[in-house]
Design a protein around this motif. Structure first.
Motif, PDB file in Angstrom:
ATOM      1  N   ARG A   1       0.836  -1.194   0.000  1.00  0.00           N
ATOM      2  CA  ARG A   1       0.000   0.000   0.000  1.00  0.00           C
ATOM      3  C   ARG A   1       0.877   1.253   0.000  1.00  0.00           C
ATOM      4  NH1 ARG A   1      -1.738  -3.705   3.754  1.00  0.00           N
ATOM      5  NH2 ARG A   1      -3.803  -4.643   3.394  1.00  0.00           N
ATOM      6  N   LEU A   2       1.928   1.256  -0.782  1.00  0.00           N
ATOM      7  CA  LEU A   2       2.890   2.353  -0.751  1.00  0.00           C
ATOM      8  C   LEU A   2       2.259   3.696  -1.108  1.00  0.00           C
ATOM      9  CD1 LEU A   2       6.163   0.805  -2.218  1.00  0.00           C
ATOM     10  CD2 LEU A   2       5.629   1.349   0.150  1.00  0.00           C
ATOM     11  N   GLU A   3       1.457   3.724  -2.148  1.00  0.00           N
ATOM     12  CA  GLU A   3       0.858   4.993  -2.559  1.00  0.00           C
ATOM     13  C   GLU A   3      -0.110   5.512  -1.494  1.00  0.00           C
ATOM     14  OE1 GLU A   3       1.712   6.964  -5.033  1.00  0.00           O
ATOM     15  OE2 GLU A   3       3.310   5.505  -5.377  1.00  0.00           O
ATOM     16  N   GLU A   4      -0.849   4.602  -0.876  1.00  0.00           N
ATOM     17  CA  GLU A   4      -1.754   5.004   0.205  1.00  0.00           C
ATOM     18  C   GLU A   4      -0.977   5.569   1.379  1.00  0.00           C
ATOM     19  OE1 GLU A   4      -4.780   2.864   3.403  1.00  0.00           O
ATOM     20  OE2 GLU A   4      -4.283   1.836   1.528  1.00  0.00           O
ATOM     21  N   HIS A   5       0.112   4.899   1.743  1.00  0.00           N
ATOM     22  CA  HIS A   5       0.945   5.384   2.836  1.00  0.00           C
ATOM     23  C   HIS A   5       1.593   6.719   2.482  1.00  0.00           C
ATOM     24  CE1 HIS A   5       1.468   0.973   4.375  1.00  0.00           C
ATOM     25  NE2 HIS A   5       0.270   1.473   4.628  1.00  0.00           N
TER      26      HIS A   5
ATOM     27  N   ARG B   1       9.216  14.904  -2.279  1.00  0.00           N
ATOM     28  CA  ARG B   1      10.528  14.275  -2.126  1.00  0.00           C
ATOM     29  C   ARG B   1      10.833  13.975  -0.664  1.00  0.00           C
ATOM     30  NH1 ARG B   1      15.336  17.452  -4.901  1.00  0.00           N
ATOM     31  NH2 ARG B   1      14.852  18.958  -3.249  1.00  0.00           N
ATOM     32  N   GLN B   2      10.535  14.916   0.204  1.00  0.00           N
ATOM     33  CA  GLN B   2      10.742  14.702   1.632  1.00  0.00           C
ATOM     34  C   GLN B   2       9.834  13.594   2.150  1.00  0.00           C
ATOM     35  OE1 GLN B   2       9.904  18.637   3.024  1.00  0.00           O
ATOM     36  NE2 GLN B   2      11.987  19.404   2.684  1.00  0.00           N
ATOM     37  N   THR B   3       8.604  13.570   1.670  1.00  0.00           N
ATOM     38  CA  THR B   3       7.648  12.553   2.108  1.00  0.00           C
ATOM     39  C   THR B   3       8.098  11.163   1.700  1.00  0.00           C
ATOM     40  OG1 THR B   3       5.817  14.129   1.973  1.00  0.00           O
ATOM     41  CG2 THR B   3       5.249  11.794   1.960  1.00  0.00           C
ATOM     42  N   ARG B   4       8.601  11.024   0.495  1.00  0.00           N
ATOM     43  CA  ARG B   4       9.075   9.712   0.035  1.00  0.00           C
ATOM     44  C   ARG B   4      10.271   9.246   0.866  1.00  0.00           C
ATOM     45  NH1 ARG B   4       6.818   7.671  -4.456  1.00  0.00           N
ATOM     46  NH2 ARG B   4       5.503   9.062  -5.692  1.00  0.00           N
ATOM     47  N   PHE B   5      11.137  10.168   1.233  1.00  0.00           N
ATOM     48  CA  PHE B   5      12.273   9.802   2.080  1.00  0.00           C
ATOM     49  C   PHE B   5      11.787   9.399   3.470  1.00  0.00           C
ATOM     50  CE2 PHE B   5      15.553  11.008   5.212  1.00  0.00           C
ATOM     51  CZ  PHE B   5      16.566  10.149   4.816  1.00  0.00           C
ATOM     52  N   LEU B   6      10.876  10.163   4.034  1.00  0.00           N
ATOM     53  CA  LEU B   6      10.332   9.828   5.351  1.00  0.00           C
ATOM     54  C   LEU B   6       9.679   8.456   5.332  1.00  0.00           C
ATOM     55  CD1 LEU B   6       8.721  13.218   6.467  1.00  0.00           C
ATOM     56  CD2 LEU B   6      10.811  12.171   7.352  1.00  0.00           C
ATOM     57  N   LEU B   7       8.965   8.147   4.255  1.00  0.00           N
ATOM     58  CA  LEU B   7       8.309   6.845   4.162  1.00  0.00           C
ATOM     59  C   LEU B   7       9.343   5.720   4.162  1.00  0.00           C
ATOM     60  CD1 LEU B   7       5.687   5.295   3.845  1.00  0.00           C
ATOM     61  CD2 LEU B   7       5.855   5.605   1.375  1.00  0.00           C
ATOM     62  N   LEU B   8      10.447   5.928   3.471  1.00  0.00           N
ATOM     63  CA  LEU B   8      11.512   4.920   3.448  1.00  0.00           C
ATOM     64  C   LEU B   8      12.074   4.695   4.856  1.00  0.00           C
ATOM     65  CD1 LEU B   8      13.139   3.203   1.318  1.00  0.00           C
ATOM     66  CD2 LEU B   8      14.879   5.002   1.436  1.00  0.00           C
ATOM     67  N   VAL B   9      12.291   5.780   5.580  1.00  0.00           N
ATOM     68  CA  VAL B   9      12.831   5.689   6.938  1.00  0.00           C
ATOM     69  C   VAL B   9      11.823   5.031   7.877  1.00  0.00           C
ATOM     70  CG1 VAL B   9      13.695   6.999   8.915  1.00  0.00           C
ATOM     71  CG2 VAL B   9      14.314   7.698   6.588  1.00  0.00           C
ATOM     72  N   LEU B  10      10.578   5.448   7.796  1.00  0.00           N
ATOM     73  CA  LEU B  10       9.539   4.893   8.667  1.00  0.00           C
ATOM     74  C   LEU B  10       9.378   3.400   8.468  1.00  0.00           C
ATOM     75  CD1 LEU B  10       6.832   7.677   8.230  1.00  0.00           C
ATOM     76  CD2 LEU B  10       8.117   7.202  10.332  1.00  0.00           C
ATOM     77  N   ARG B  11       9.492   2.947   7.243  1.00  0.00           N
ATOM     78  CA  ARG B  11       9.259   1.541   6.929  1.00  0.00           C
ATOM     79  C   ARG B  11      10.446   0.651   7.279  1.00  0.00           C
ATOM     80  NH1 ARG B  11       6.244  -0.602   3.161  1.00  0.00           N
ATOM     81  NH2 ARG B  11       8.010  -1.178   1.812  1.00  0.00           N
TER      82      ARG B  11
ATOM     83  N   ALA C   1       0.212   6.424  10.300  1.00  0.00           N
ATOM     84  CA  ALA C   1      -0.081   6.718   8.896  1.00  0.00           C
ATOM     85  C   ALA C   1       0.307   5.571   7.975  1.00  0.00           C
ATOM     86  CB  ALA C   1       0.642   7.998   8.464  1.00  0.00           C
ATOM     87  N   ILE C   2       1.257   4.727   8.405  1.00  0.00           N
ATOM     88  CA  ILE C   2       1.650   3.583   7.577  1.00  0.00           C
ATOM     89  C   ILE C   2       1.143   2.265   8.164  1.00  0.00           C
ATOM     90  CG2 ILE C   2       3.694   4.794   6.724  1.00  0.00           C
ATOM     91  CD1 ILE C   2       5.398   2.969   8.517  1.00  0.00           C
TER      92      ILE C   2
ATOM     93  N   GLU D   1       6.454  -7.432   8.382  1.00  0.00           N
ATOM     94  CA  GLU D   1       6.096  -8.855   8.329  1.00  0.00           C
ATOM     95  C   GLU D   1       4.823  -9.073   7.520  1.00  0.00           C
ATOM     96  OE1 GLU D   1       4.778 -12.376  11.512  1.00  0.00           O
ATOM     97  OE2 GLU D   1       4.994 -10.293  12.159  1.00  0.00           O
ATOM     98  N   ARG D   2       3.812  -8.269   7.784  1.00  0.00           N
ATOM     99  CA  ARG D   2       2.518  -8.452   7.136  1.00  0.00           C
ATOM    100  C   ARG D   2       2.621  -8.368   5.612  1.00  0.00           C
ATOM    101  NH1 ARG D   2       0.530  -4.452   9.070  1.00  0.00           N
ATOM    102  NH2 ARG D   2       0.689  -3.014   7.326  1.00  0.00           N
ATOM    103  N   GLU D   3       3.335  -7.356   5.114  1.00  0.00           N
ATOM    104  CA  GLU D   3       3.388  -7.182   3.668  1.00  0.00           C
ATOM    105  C   GLU D   3       4.239  -8.255   2.993  1.00  0.00           C
ATOM    106  OE1 GLU D   3       4.778  -3.158   3.557  1.00  0.00           O
ATOM    107  OE2 GLU D   3       6.800  -3.759   2.947  1.00  0.00           O
ATOM    108  N   LYS D   4       5.231  -8.783   3.698  1.00  0.00           N
ATOM    109  CA  LYS D   4       6.018  -9.883   3.134  1.00  0.00           C
ATOM    110  C   LYS D   4       5.161 -11.133   2.995  1.00  0.00           C
ATOM    111  CE  LYS D   4      10.386  -8.165   5.035  1.00  0.00           C
ATOM    112  NZ  LYS D   4      11.384  -8.316   6.114  1.00  0.00           N
TER     113      LYS D   4
END
Length: 218
Positions: free
Chosen positions: A2-6, A18-28, A86-87, A125-128
Motif C-alpha cells: 500500500r505504498l501509494e496510500e501510505h 521528495r521529503q515525504t518519500r524519504f520519510l516513508l523509506l525511513v519509517l518503513r 499513517a503507515i 512482516e505483514r506485507e512480506k
C-alpha cells in the motif's frame, strides 16, 4: 503493498513529495536517518533546504536528534506515533529508543536502500507474507519462529525485519543480510530458515552488508 496510500497519508504532514518519500523509506525500514542520507536520496548537496527539513522535523517533535561520533553530526530518530499510524504500524519497535550500535545497523540498511532506488523493498512482516502468499506460496514455505507465552503460541514470520527487494527487469528477488559478528554463525540460520522459500523462487540473490571492521571476516 500500500505504498501509494501510505505516501498520501504521510504527505498530510505537509512536507514536499521528495521529503515525504524519504520519510516513508525511513519509517518503513530503519526509524533513524542522517542528513547526508536525505541528500543522497534527493540528489542534492547539503544546504539550507536540508537544514530546514530536519529542523522542521525536530521542532514539530516528529523526530529527536542524537549526537553521534562525528562532531556536529546528528542521528535523527523518527518516533512520533502519528507518523507510524499513517503507515499502519503505530506499535512498531522502530519507534522505541535504541542503542547506538543498533542505530548504526539500521543506518547501514538505510544506506543500502538509498543506493538502490530502482528496487521496491518489502518491509513489515505483514506485507512480506501477503506478497508471497499472493504469489502462490503457502505460509509454511516462509521463514518463521514460534513463541510460547501466557496466552498461547505466536508465530512470527521474517523475524529479523530485513528488507526484501522485489524482482524488476534487471534482477530477481534481493535478500539482505547484515553481518554483526566476526564469525557469521547467524548467517547459516538465516539461509536455513529461507531455504524452502528460496527453492521456490525463480531468481534471487543476497546482498551482504558488513561494517568496515568486519569486511575481512565475511
Amino acid at each position: 503493498m500500500r505504498l501509494e496510500e501510505h505516501l498520501q497519508r504521510v504527505g498530510t504532514f505537509g512536507f514536499t513529495e521528495r521529503q515525504t518519500r524519504f520519510l516513508l523509506l525511513v519509517l518503513r525500514h530503519s526509524g533513524v536517518c542522517l542528513a547526508r542520507q536525505y541528500c543522497s536520496y534527493a540528489g542534492i548537496v547539503r544546504g539550507q533546504k536540508t537544514h530546514d527539513f530536519f529542523r522542521r522535523l525536530v521542532s514539530r517533535r516528529l523526530a529527536t536528534p542524537y549526537a553521534c561520533v562525528r562532531p556536529r553530526s546528528r542521528v535523527y530518530h523518527l518516533h512520533h506515533k502519528a507518523l507510524y499510524r499513517a503507515i499502519g504500524e503505530p506499535e512498531t519497535r522502530l519507534r522505541r529508543p535504541t542503542t547506538l550500535g543498533r542505530a548504526v545497523e539500521r543506518l547501514m540498511i538505510l544506506d543500502h536502500l538509498v543506493a538502490h532506488p530502482e528496487t521496491t523493498w518489502l518491509a513489515a512482516e505483514r506485507e512480506k507474507v501477503e506478497h508471497f502468499v499472493g504469489e502462490g506460496l503457502h505460509e509454511d514455505n516462509l521463514p518463521s519462529i514460534t513463541f510460547t507465552g501466557r496466552t498461547g503460541q505466536t508465530r512470527r514470520f521474517f523475524a529479523e525485519r530485513l528488507p526484501i527487494g522485489l524482482p524488476n527487469r534487471e534482477s530477481g528477488y534481493v535478500f539482505v543480510w547484515l553481518a554483526t559478528q566476526e564469525v557469521p554463525i547467524d548467517f547459516r540460520g538465516y539461509l536455513e530458515q529461507r531455504a524452502d522459500l528460496m527453492r521456490r523462487l525463480k531468481s534471487w540473490r543476497i546482498h551482504l552488508l558488513a561494517p568496515g571492521h568486519l569486511a575481512g571476516h565475511v
